[in-house]
Motif scaffolding. Structure first.
Motif, PDB file in Angstrom:
ATOM      1  N   LYS A 164     -26.813  11.298  29.622  1.00  0.00           N
ATOM      2  CA  LYS A 164     -27.120  11.228  28.365  1.00  0.00           C
ATOM      3  C   LYS A 164     -26.099  12.307  27.815  1.00  0.00           C
ATOM      4  O   LYS A 164     -26.522  13.439  28.270  1.00  0.00           O
ATOM      5  CB  LYS A 164     -28.535  11.269  27.775  1.00  0.00           C
ATOM      6  N   LEU A 165     -25.330  12.119  26.730  1.00  0.00           N
ATOM      7  CA  LEU A 165     -24.488  13.039  26.091  1.00  0.00           C
ATOM      8  C   LEU A 165     -25.042  13.761  25.042  1.00  0.00           C
ATOM      9  O   LEU A 165     -25.583  13.079  23.898  1.00  0.00           O
ATOM     10  CB  LEU A 165     -23.386  12.314  25.334  1.00  0.00           C
ATOM     11  N   VAL A 166     -25.502  15.129  25.295  1.00  0.00           N
ATOM     12  CA  VAL A 166     -26.348  15.717  24.317  1.00  0.00           C
ATOM     13  C   VAL A 166     -25.389  16.933  23.606  1.00  0.00           C
ATOM     14  O   VAL A 166     -26.048  17.318  22.380  1.00  0.00           O
ATOM     15  CB  VAL A 166     -27.369  16.679  24.847  1.00  0.00           C
ATOM     16  N   GLY A 167     -24.454  17.015  23.596  1.00  0.00           N
ATOM     17  CA  GLY A 167     -23.456  17.913  23.015  1.00  0.00           C
ATOM     18  C   GLY A 167     -21.885  17.658  23.246  1.00  0.00           C
ATOM     19  O   GLY A 167     -21.358  17.031  24.083  1.00  0.00           O
ATOM     20  N   ILE A 168     -21.261  18.209  22.464  1.00  0.00           N
ATOM     21  CA  ILE A 168     -19.705  18.199  22.379  1.00  0.00           C
ATOM     22  C   ILE A 168     -19.283  19.656  22.000  1.00  0.00           C
ATOM     23  O   ILE A 168     -19.734  20.169  21.070  1.00  0.00           O
ATOM     24  CB  ILE A 168     -19.066  17.273  21.489  1.00  0.00           C
ATOM     25  N   PHE A 169     -18.341  20.157  22.777  1.00  0.00           N
ATOM     26  CA  PHE A 169     -17.963  21.450  22.814  1.00  0.00           C
ATOM     27  C   PHE A 169     -16.374  21.485  22.750  1.00  0.00           C
ATOM     28  O   PHE A 169     -15.545  20.615  22.832  1.00  0.00           O
ATOM     29  CB  PHE A 169     -18.418  22.450  23.844  1.00  0.00           C
ATOM     30  N   GLY A 170     -15.875  22.877  22.090  1.00  0.00           N
ATOM     31  CA  GLY A 170     -14.643  23.059  22.116  1.00  0.00           C
ATOM     32  C   GLY A 170     -14.304  24.384  22.143  1.00  0.00           C
ATOM     33  O   GLY A 170     -15.259  25.298  22.697  1.00  0.00           O
ATOM     34  N   TYR A 171     -13.073  24.816  21.866  1.00  0.00           N
ATOM     35  CA  TYR A 171     -12.743  26.188  22.198  1.00  0.00           C
ATOM     36  C   TYR A 171     -12.032  26.911  20.877  1.00  0.00           C
ATOM     37  O   TYR A 171     -11.968  26.522  20.086  1.00  0.00           O
ATOM     38  CB  TYR A 171     -11.730  26.267  23.295  1.00  0.00           C
ATOM     39  N   SER A 172     -12.454  28.290  21.170  1.00  0.00           N
ATOM     40  CA  SER A 172     -11.847  29.081  19.983  1.00  0.00           C
ATOM     41  C   SER A 172     -10.382  28.652  19.536  1.00  0.00           C
ATOM     42  O   SER A 172      -9.759  28.274  20.329  1.00  0.00           O
ATOM     43  CB  SER A 172     -11.698  30.592  20.338  1.00  0.00           C
ATOM     44  N   GLY A 173     -10.244  29.232  18.435  1.00  0.00           N
ATOM     45  CA  GLY A 173      -8.932  28.635  17.524  1.00  0.00           C
ATOM     46  C   GLY A 173      -8.865  27.276  17.424  1.00  0.00           C
ATOM     47  O   GLY A 173      -7.916  26.798  17.404  1.00  0.00           O
ATOM     48  N   ASP A 174      -9.908  26.534  17.347  1.00  0.00           N
ATOM     49  CA  ASP A 174     -10.158  25.016  16.923  1.00  0.00           C
ATOM     50  C   ASP A 174      -9.321  24.407  18.006  1.00  0.00           C
ATOM     51  O   ASP A 174      -9.113  23.185  17.576  1.00  0.00           O
ATOM     52  CB  ASP A 174      -9.623  25.007  15.554  1.00  0.00           C
ATOM     53  N   ARG A 175      -9.531  24.740  19.369  1.00  0.00           N
ATOM     54  CA  ARG A 175      -8.855  23.917  20.214  1.00  0.00           C
ATOM     55  C   ARG A 175      -9.718  22.796  20.712  1.00  0.00           C
ATOM     56  O   ARG A 175     -10.942  23.136  20.901  1.00  0.00           O
ATOM     57  CB  ARG A 175      -8.351  24.668  21.390  1.00  0.00           C
ATOM     58  N   ASP A 176      -9.370  21.686  21.252  1.00  0.00           N
ATOM     59  CA  ASP A 176     -10.284  20.729  21.661  1.00  0.00           C
ATOM     60  C   ASP A 176     -10.334  20.676  23.272  1.00  0.00           C
ATOM     61  O   ASP A 176     -11.530  20.311  23.715  1.00  0.00           O
ATOM     62  CB  ASP A 176      -9.752  19.491  21.281  1.00  0.00           C
ATOM     63  N   SER A 177      -9.403  21.530  23.838  1.00  0.00           N
ATOM     64  CA  SER A 177      -9.642  21.534  25.233  1.00  0.00           C
ATOM     65  C   SER A 177      -8.655  22.668  25.605  1.00  0.00           C
ATOM     66  O   SER A 177      -8.040  23.299  24.851  1.00  0.00           O
ATOM     67  CB  SER A 177      -8.938  20.395  26.123  1.00  0.00           C
ATOM     68  N   LEU A 178      -8.722  23.103  26.856  1.00  0.00           N
ATOM     69  CA  LEU A 178      -7.683  24.030  27.399  1.00  0.00           C
ATOM     70  C   LEU A 178      -6.555  23.122  28.079  1.00  0.00           C
ATOM     71  O   LEU A 178      -6.777  22.775  29.266  1.00  0.00           O
ATOM     72  CB  LEU A 178      -8.555  24.995  28.353  1.00  0.00           C
ATOM     73  N   GLY A 179      -5.518  23.129  27.391  1.00  0.00           N
ATOM     74  CA  GLY A 179      -4.384  22.479  28.141  1.00  0.00           C
ATOM     75  C   GLY A 179      -4.739  20.845  28.324  1.00  0.00           C
ATOM     76  O   GLY A 179      -4.002  20.478  29.310  1.00  0.00           O
ATOM     77  N   GLY A 180      -5.709  20.510  27.625  1.00  0.00           N
ATOM     78  CA  GLY A 180      -5.514  18.849  27.953  1.00  0.00           C
ATOM     79  C   GLY A 180      -6.604  18.510  28.976  1.00  0.00           C
ATOM     80  O   GLY A 180      -6.633  17.268  29.367  1.00  0.00           O
TER      81      GLY A 180
END
Lengths: 852, 261
Positions: A180-196
């Motif tokens: 079950k997906l309970v959360g979605i996270f990102g990174y500082s600087g409004d980045r969606d991932s680190l290097g894809g």
């Protein structure tokens, strides 16, 4: 003298543009490659510096396999949880976090397919809380064993996952698991991932079990330093506490990690850069022909001007100088333009790359290498190409030129002899390179190809006359066609160089094509003669090896009615007697041997106990192994195995090397097979069984089942992709060759203004004039294409012959492709003729015939 | 004043009040100043005049190679003025032949191919009898397979003459055909041209500045300052020379007068 040269240069702007364009394109490719790799390099630098942000010191177990260049990515050994306490006890440690992360957590998207990336890893790890770097964007942290969080990029790539969704994930353990997906996270600087990277975070116990394969272990320990303790001191203290080198741990500061990761990416980029520059080299080589030809024509047209200068007291050196100054001027201008265009192309490609991969781009910079290479390459190529015609110009006796004595067509003997010699030298180099082994092989082959091209180019004028007149017969049914044919045979040198430029690109494409066609043909003939498999389960892989599937599928498939025999093959990186290599294992050697028609030359081809292997006779001889010898094999996990050779077999074209008994796969990175082979009993329907196996694979979306023909086709499809890529990259060389045709025609039209005027005066229509010029172009371009096809076929056949022992059992010629190239070349001729022929048809009759 | 030159016979080509003006304003040059001429069928006409008199321009406009600023040009009954490029090309194919000072043969073709070029461009076949006659008249039978570079100047010009004749055009325009030849070869070419007029009724218009060449013509038209100023029928070289001298004097005195004024 200088002023006179520059004035004459400016008065011929069109000529300047045409000859400059080739240099511009080549320089653009070279500098673009540098700008692209520089921008990407710095983007990765800033990316990796933030990946390890917040880590002062990192502890990992020394990898058991890999970690060096000759094997794939390393899989860290597992660290027992107790080690965390040891580290925590070291003075100066502020906090300790256990990391349980591995590559290979594959999320199944909304469309039922596994989400893939263009290189970045698909990480599965444990949730250790938010930080300065990691931020929860939606939902909450995973608390129960059936809960996960993913990063924003994963949620997007999977087709828009939302908090509350049930998500299927493939891990390193067999079978699909639903969370079950309970959360979605990102990174500082409004980045969606680190290097894809795609990331799935589980609770720690789940991550340990699914990604590391053991309870209470970690892949790494991240340590932060207490205030006043330097990272370097902390590193040394932690290392000492863990027993130093002998303890089997690697302790590094965050900065070291950043530097190492960056370095390996930079090496990858450097390779990419070299590939691009290689293609730029081809383009420039072709460009050299174009410039050489342009300058020959220019000098021919300027003979009177140059002779006048000499008659007025100019020295030979000055004549030579004036042509070289012209070349330098063109080279400089073209280099500047090419550099500018290269920066543009580099930025564009980097932008595309950034968008595809999700890496935040660093600011665009122009590295010194781009500037230096642009000018060196641009100037050098232009000046080298101009020197020959300039030398020729300086030798013309002034009076002969002034009286406009038509320069007699010099005999081609000298050219032919040197062409034959150089061609033979190139062929020899190529032969040595293909036959030889060692470090110089690649350079010998590349040099051989290059020198052969030059040799063939020198022989082209000799070939031009008969071939062109033969080709031209095709068009001789009309008067304009006949005149066009005669015109193209008029100056064999010029026709030859123009055609040779087209030859280079086409020869390379054809050569690759012959090699790939032969590979395909060899593959399918081997598949039909050397393999008795009816159905194959397999899938594409990633950096960690081929795709894997649940071994339970194989068990079920073997029990299907109509399946007479089944064998599976596992694959992983391993250290064998200290050398890194990929290694296959199968639980049922007898079935496997019968699938691939292997027979024992010594010993037996079946397992009688654990830790056994069979090896082909060639490899055994090479490595001094005999029946009964043992090899030390270290797999990704566990202790080294002493593997005993129980059988030797004769290698076939499809099968060779070491095959290990199935019991070792528990120490593989993932104990799941990569290939499944099924044989169908006589009378049973392959199609029907294929459908049933397909059903069994429903929870293994990364693999599929194919019959033999489909499998061979799928393998061949990879060759097709390679071919398309090479064609795209060589298109630039072809484009430059087309410019060469345009250039030659434009200058010929200029030279023959009076003739064109006469033809128009005695009743030739505009359309007929255009047809005449077009025929000339088509004859030149098909001549070049024929040469390219011939040379390319030769090169390809040579390579295929040389690789005879590496599975290239068949030599195949891609006739339909070759016919297509020939037709395309004719079309290219028509396109190249558009502007020159319009120009020819617009000749002012009155001016043309009264022109002296 | 405009002198209109007419004769009563059938007309092969004519110019009616033709003006040709180059440039505009200060740089304006009037090359033809309201010229009207009629060139009879079956006659050998020479156009003469000092440099800059407009003789070449007149020939070019008559041949449809150059447009006129005002006035009309006819070849036979066809009005050239205002024709499209395609129609002019058709006209050149069927009704006009050219002989140039520079011979203008295609170096890639043999003598025979050069002779037949206008016909093959137009997609027509030569009348074999007429072709044989032409070849014999120009005396090139043993040179037919030679390329221009293997022929002497006189031979090349004879090939050019044969090329003009073979399609039996309404008019052949010859622009200084002997300008690049020595006097013997020149005489050969000129007598050949005169014979084709006398024996086969070909119409030829020749521009020349050589009185000797003009003496082969049936009629000489004199141009000065873009106008037709005089003409001679059945001229002798001396008569032509006298006329020219008179013209030069006139031009000089006119120039002097304009300077004085």
């Amino acid at each position: 003298m200088l002023r006179a040269t520059l004035k004459s240069l400016l008065s011929r702007k069109l000529r300047l543009v045409l000859s400059g364009l080739a240099v511009v394109l080549g320089v653009m490719f070279v500098s673009g490659a540098f700008v692209l790799t520089d921008t990407m390099g710095r983007s990765f630098d800033s990316l990796f510096s933030s990946v390890y942000q917040g880590i002062d010191v990192n502890v990992t177990q020394k990898p058991k396999v890999g970690g060096d260049q000759d094997v794939g990515p390393s899989q860290q050994g597992n660290i027992p949880a107790a080690t965390l306490d040891k580290v925590r006890a070291v003075p100066g440690v502020a906090s300790v976090t256990g990391d349980a992360t591995a590559d290979g957590a594959r999320v199944i998207g909304k469309n039922g397919k596994v989400v893939t990336t263009f290189g970045p890893p698909r990480l599965g790890g444990n949730w250790v809380g938010t930080s300065d770097l990691l931020q929860l964007r939606e939902g909450r942290a995973p608390a129960a064993d059936n809960e996960i969080v993913v990063n924003v990029t994963t949620a997007k790539s999977a087709g828009g996952l939302k908090v509350g969704d049930d998500v299927g994930v493939l891990t390193l353990q067999p079978g699909k698991k639903v969370f079950k997906l309970v959360g979605i996270f990102g990174y500082s600087g409004d980045r969606d991932s680190l290097g894809g990277s795609l990331e799935v975070l589980f609770t720690t116990p789940v991550a340990q079990e699914l990604m590391l394969g053991e309870k209470d272990v970690y892949s790494g320990i991240n340590v932060t330093a207490a205030a006043g303790v330097t990272n370097e001191k902390l590193r040394d203290d932690v290392a000492a506490a863990l027993g130093g080198e002998a303890g089997g741990f690697q302790v590094k500061t965050g900065k070291q990690l950043t530097d190492e990761t960056t370095k390996s990416f930079r090496e990858g980029l450097a390779f990419f850069n070299n590939v691009l520059i290689g293609f730029a080299g081809v383009a420039l080589f072709v460009g050299t022909f174009l410039i050489l030809n342009t300058f020959s024509i220019i000098v021919a047209q300027r003979t009177r001007e140059l002779a006048l200068m000499r008659a007025l007291g100019g020295s030979r050196g000055q004549t030579l100088g004036s042509v070289i100054i012209e070349a330098v001027a063109i080279g400089l201008i073209a280099s500047v333009l090419g550099l500018a265009a290269g920066v543009g192309v580099g930025v564009l490609l980097a932008w595309v790359f950034g968008n595809v991969s999700g890496v935040a781009l660093a600011s665009v910079g122009v590295p010194a290498a781009a500037v230096i290479s642009a000018f060196v390459v641009g100037l050098l190529v232009t000046v080298v190409a101009a020197v020959l015609p300039a030398l020729r110009a300086s030798r013309i006796p002034p009076i002969a030129a002034l009286q406009e004595v038509a320069t007699p067509d010099r005999p081609l003997t000298k050219l032919t002899v040197s062409g034959a010699l150089i061609g033979a030298a190139g062929g020899t180099m190529l032969g040595l390179g293909l036959a030889g082994q060692g470090d110089n092989t690649l350079w010998l082959i590349l040099g051989g190809v290059l020198v052969s091209f030059i040799g063939v180019a020198l022989l082209t004028p000799l070939l031009a006359r008969p071939v062109v007149s033969l080709l031209g017969r095709l068009f001789s049914w009309s008067v304009p066609g006949k005149l066009g044919r005669l015109n193209s045979g008029r100056n064999p040198r010029r026709t030859a160089i123009t055609a040779a430029a087209l030859m280079v690109g086409l020869a390379l494409i054809t050569g690759v094509n012959v090699i790939l066609a032969s590979a395909k043909q060899s593959l399918s003939s081997q598949a039909s003669t050397q393999v008795t498999v009816d159905l194959i389960i397999s899938g594409d892989g990633d950096d960690n090896g081929p795709a894997k599937f649940d071994p339970a599928v194989m068990d079920a498939a073997a029990k299907l009615p109509g399946v007479s025999s089944a064998a599976s093959e596992y694959w992983d990186f391993a250290q064998v007697d200290g050398n890194g290599t990929g290694i296959s294992a199968t639980p049922d050697m007898a079935a496997y041997a019968s699938m691939f028609k292997l027979t024992a030359t010594e010993g037996t081809l079946q397992w009688t106990g654990p830790d056994q292997a069979v090896i082909d006779t060639e490899n055994a001889k090479k490595r001094n192994l005999t029946l009964g010898s043992t090899m030390t094999m270290q797999f990704t996990r566990g202790e080294p195995h002493q593997v005993k050779i129980v059988g030797l077999y004769q290698r076939s074209d499809v099968m060779g090397g070491t095959i290990v008994s199935g019991d070792v796969v528990k120490d593989y990175r993932s104990a799941q097979p990569s290939w499944g082979y099924l044989r169908v009993s006589d009378g049973a329907s392959v199609d029907a069984i294929q459908k049933q196996v397909d059903q069994l694979l429903v929870d293994n979306p990364e693999v599929s089942v194919a019959n033999r023909a489909e499998y061979v086709d799928a393998q061949s499809a990879q060759f097709d992709q390679l071919l398309v890529m090479i064609q795209v990259l060589l298109a630039l060389a072809i484009l430059i060759a087309v410019l060469g045709i345009v250039n030659t025609l434009a200058l010929s039209v200029l030279e023959r203004t009076r003739e064109l005027g006469l033809l128009r005066a005695i009743g030739m229509r505009r359309a007929q004039t255009m047809r005449m010029v077009t025929v000339e172009a088509v004859v030149i371009s098909t001549f070049g294409a024929l040469l390219g096809l011939a040379v390319g076929t030769g090169l390809g056949a040579a390579v295929v012959r040389a690789l005879k022992d590496d599975g290239f059992t068949k030599l195949a010629f891609p006739w339909s492709q070759m016919a297509t190239y020939l037709l395309l070349a004719a079309l290219v001729g028509v396109i190249a003729a558009v502007l020159p022929s319009i120009r020819a048809s617009r000749v002012n009759v009155l001016q043309a015939i009264s022109h002296d | 004043m405009t002198t209109t030159v007419t004769t009563g016979q059938a007309v092969a080509a004519r110019a009616v009040d033709v003006w040709k003006v180059y440039g505009s304003g200060e740089a304006q040059v009037i090359a033809l100043h309201g010229v009207s001429v009629e060139l009879e069928r079956g006659q050998f006409t020479a156009i003469m005049g000092p440099s800059g008199s407009g003789k070449s321009t007149l020939m070019h406009t008559l041949a449809g190679l150059d447009s006129v600023t005002r006035g009309e040009i006819f070849i036979g009954d066809t009005r050239l003025t205002g024709m499209s490029d395609g129609d002019l090309t058709n006209l050149r194919r069927t009704k006009v032949g050219f002989i140039f000072q520079q011979f203008n043969l295609l170096p890639t073709l043999t003598a025979e191919e050069n002779i037949l070029l206008p016909l093959s461009i137009a997609g027509r076949k030569a009348d074999p009898k007429w072709y044989e006659t032409v070849i014999d008249t120009v005396g090139l039978r043993d040179r037919l397979k030679h390329r221009p570079s293997q022929l002497s100047g006189g031979q090349q010009q004879r090939v050019a003459c044969a090329r003009a004749l073979v399609s039996r055009p309404e008019v052949i325009f010859a622009d200084e055909p002997t300008g690049n030849l020595d006097s013997r070869s020149g005489a050969e070419v000129l007598s050949f041209l005169r014979n084709s007029v006398r024996e086969y009724g070909q119409t030829i218009v020749m521009v020349t500045h050589d009185p000797n060449a003009a003496s082969y013509a049936d009629r000489v038209i004199f141009l000065a300052d873009g106008q037709v100023v005089d003409e001679l029928l059945a001229p002798s070289a001396d008569a032509v020379l006298d006329k020219l001298k008179g013209l030069d004097a006139k031009v000089e005195s006119a120039a002097d007068a304009s300077q004085a004024g």
